[in-house]
Design an enzyme around this catalytic site. Structure first.
Site, PDB file in Angstrom:
ATOM      1  N   SER A 222      21.208 -31.120-106.658  1.00  0.00           N
ATOM      2  CA  SER A 222      20.919 -31.474-105.215  1.00  0.00           C
ATOM      3  C   SER A 222      21.129 -32.684-104.819  1.00  0.00           C
ATOM      4  O   SER A 222      22.245 -33.049-105.094  1.00  0.00           O
ATOM      5  CB  SER A 222      19.562 -30.930-104.808  1.00  0.00           C
ATOM      6  OG  SER A 222      19.361 -31.042-103.449  1.00  0.00           O
TER       7      SER A 222
ATOM      8  N   ARG B 204       6.912 -29.508 -95.331  1.00  0.00           N
ATOM      9  CA  ARG B 204       7.305 -28.899 -96.788  1.00  0.00           C
ATOM     10  C   ARG B 204       7.564 -27.374 -96.747  1.00  0.00           C
ATOM     11  O   ARG B 204       8.337 -26.948 -97.361  1.00  0.00           O
ATOM     12  CB  ARG B 204       6.098 -29.397 -97.570  1.00  0.00           C
ATOM     13  CG  ARG B 204       6.207 -28.762 -99.211  1.00  0.00           C
ATOM     14  CD  ARG B 204       7.626 -29.365 -99.651  1.00  0.00           C
ATOM     15  NE  ARG B 204       7.731 -28.973-101.061  1.00  0.00           N
ATOM     16  CZ  ARG B 204       8.666 -29.173-101.879  1.00  0.00           C
ATOM     17  NH1 ARG B 204       9.721 -29.920-101.394  1.00  0.00           N
ATOM     18  NH2 ARG B 204       8.754 -28.761-103.097  1.00  0.00           N
TER      19      ARG B 204
ATOM     20  N   ASP C 166      22.653 -19.716-102.827  1.00  0.00           N
ATOM     21  CA  ASP C 166      22.358 -21.027-102.425  1.00  0.00           C
ATOM     22  C   ASP C 166      22.907 -21.283-101.041  1.00  0.00           C
ATOM     23  O   ASP C 166      23.878 -21.597-100.946  1.00  0.00           O
ATOM     24  CB  ASP C 166      22.500 -22.163-103.418  1.00  0.00           C
ATOM     25  CG  ASP C 166      22.440 -23.697-103.020  1.00  0.00           C
ATOM     26  OD1 ASP C 166      21.620 -23.662-101.773  1.00  0.00           O
ATOM     27  OD2 ASP C 166      22.433 -24.592-103.761  1.00  0.00           O
TER      28      ASP C 166
ATOM     29  N   HIS D 272      18.452 -22.223-103.282  1.00  0.00           N
ATOM     30  CA  HIS D 272      18.978 -23.582-103.812  1.00  0.00           C
ATOM     31  C   HIS D 272      17.947 -24.132-105.213  1.00  0.00           C
ATOM     32  O   HIS D 272      18.472 -24.842-106.001  1.00  0.00           O
ATOM     33  CB  HIS D 272      18.561 -24.506-102.648  1.00  0.00           C
ATOM     34  CG  HIS D 272      18.784 -26.018-102.983  1.00  0.00           C
ATOM     35  ND1 HIS D 272      20.172 -26.402-103.378  1.00  0.00           N
ATOM     36  CD2 HIS D 272      18.126 -27.113-103.007  1.00  0.00           C
ATOM     37  CE1 HIS D 272      20.139 -27.566-103.416  1.00  0.00           C
ATOM     38  NE2 HIS D 272      19.031 -28.169-103.358  1.00  0.00           N
ATOM     39  N   ASP D 273      16.837 -23.486-105.380  1.00  0.00           N
ATOM     40  CA  ASP D 273      16.051 -23.632-106.208  1.00  0.00           C
ATOM     41  C   ASP D 273      16.380 -23.208-107.803  1.00  0.00           C
ATOM     42  O   ASP D 273      16.055 -23.556-108.822  1.00  0.00           O
ATOM     43  CB  ASP D 273      14.403 -23.138-106.154  1.00  0.00           C
ATOM     44  CG  ASP D 273      13.593 -24.009-105.341  1.00  0.00           C
ATOM     45  OD1 ASP D 273      13.807 -25.286-105.170  1.00  0.00           O
ATOM     46  OD2 ASP D 273      12.482 -23.519-104.812  1.00  0.00           O
TER      47      ASP D 273
END
Length: 380
Positions: free
Chosen positions: A154, A224, A319, A352-353
């Site tokens: 990232s 968040r 992602d 994305h994680d």
């Protein structure tokens, strides 16, 4: 087959720098600290060092634990350690908390020596380019002239990319994972909404909330929650939570009813209790500003021309924030410059994680690449 072990108990260290640094914004920091951890052993000629660059909410604590009873492993412990893809029996691995961070490195919550008060809103904007320069100074401090590899996912992958451009002779390999050569307009928009949640929190006080004895938890919590949605894929959210109701029935109100709401609020509360709001603003702005092609008329191939490292570029199918197409832009720019580059597009449902998750295929790709990295003093 014996399972790989952890690096065990690790202790953060601090490197202090009294030589001023001019940042890309034109601001100058007269001095600063960088907090770091190391894993493995640096060989005699210091040729086996690997730098791990962290993402937005990451820090220096990459692997291991801080104490015997510490339940929180480093954020990439599944990747780094003895016998793991980045093998600390071979490599000397370094994790740094970036300048502007909130885990010990000099940042907005740090005390400004000139005033005796936290920097707060006076802490300057920092960029990926600034981080790479401070990392290079840190490498000088350790006597590391050339990294065997610079690795990141990232925002960390963007740093690895910048390393290859800014210091082409100081790294042999770059691992750019789940990254992009610049943010899309949509990603910049997500970041701005997150920042607005913080900036409009009544407890933010223009960034000087420390003096008021408060923290803008509501804004940071919302930021968040928004960010976390973008890190996950729809498939993962559906599989984990679906439309499951906590009480099994509709309550016709605005309290938590769906499990996904409960999860997001929990993640938001946890993050707001441990992360600095000003640091969050700085990190998202660094993401927005990164664009190596900007000074080359938008031509990424031209921007990548200085790079000399070999590359491993990895993307993940689900992602949608840093989609595989963005990694292929990096791939094309490298091939245009006839660089040695390996590319893997990993099938994953984690969004994305995914770069943080245990995935056998992903880990084997990294392992195979790292296994082929050679350095002086190692037996063939």
């Amino acid at each position: 087959m014996q399972q790989p072990s952890s690096v065990g108990i690790v202790t953060p260290q601090t490197a202090s720098f009294d030589t001023p640094i001019m940042l890309r914004s034109g601001a100058v920091l007269e001095s600063y600290d960088l907090v770091y951890e190391t894993y493995g052993t640096l060989n005699a000629d210091k040729s086996n060092a690997v730098l791990v660059c962290h993402a937005l909410s990451g820090n220096h604590h990459v692997a291991g634990r801080h104490g015997e009873h510490d339940k929180k492993l480093g954020w990439w412990d599944n990747m780094i350690g003895p016998g793991k893809p980045i093998d600390t029996d071979r490599f000397f691995v370094i994790g740094l908390n970036n300048l502007g961070g909130c885990h010990g490195s000099t940042g907005p919550a740090s005390i400004d020596r000139k005033t005796g008060k936290p920097y707060g809103a006076r802490f300057p904007v920092v960029t990926v380019e600034d981080w790479v320069e401070t990392q290079a100074r840190f490498a000088d401090r350790l006597g590391i002239r050339r990294f065997a590899a610079v690795v990141g996912g990232s925002l960390g992958g963007m740093q690895a990319l910048q390393w290859s451009i800014a210091h082409p002779d100081r790294l042999t390999h770059a691992l750019v994972i789940a990254a992009a050569p610049k943010l899309t307009a949509q990603n910049i928009a997500f970041n701005d909404v997150a920042r607005q949640a913080i900036l409009t929190d009544p407890d933010f006080h223009g960034g000087d909330f420390y003096a008021h004895g408060v923290t803008p938890k509501r804004g940071l919590r919302l930021a968040r929650m928004l960010g976390h949605i973008t890190y996950l894929s729809d498939d993962v959210m559906g599989a984990k939570f679906g439309r499951v109701l906590r009480s099994g029935t509709f309550n016709y109100g605005f309290d938590v009813e769906f499990e996904i709401e409960s999860y997001l609020r929990y993640q938001g509360d946890k993050f707001a209790g441990s992360f600095d709001a000003n640091t969050y603003l700085l990190m998202t702005k660094a993401l927005d500003y990164f664009d190596p092609a900007h000074d080359h008329g938008g031509n990424l191939s031209l921007a990548m021309k200085p790079a000399r490292a070999d590359f491993l570029v990895i993307s993940f199918t689900s992602d949608w924030r840093f989609a595989p197409g963005r990694s292929r832009e990096i791939l094309k720019a490298l091939l245009d410059n006839e660089r040695n580059v390996s590319y893997a597009e990993i099938t994953s449902s984690h969004g994305h994680d995914a770069f943080l998750m245990v995935d056998p295929h992903y880990h084997e790709v990294v392992r195979a690449y790292m296994d082929h990295i050679s350095f002086s003093g190692e037996a063939p």
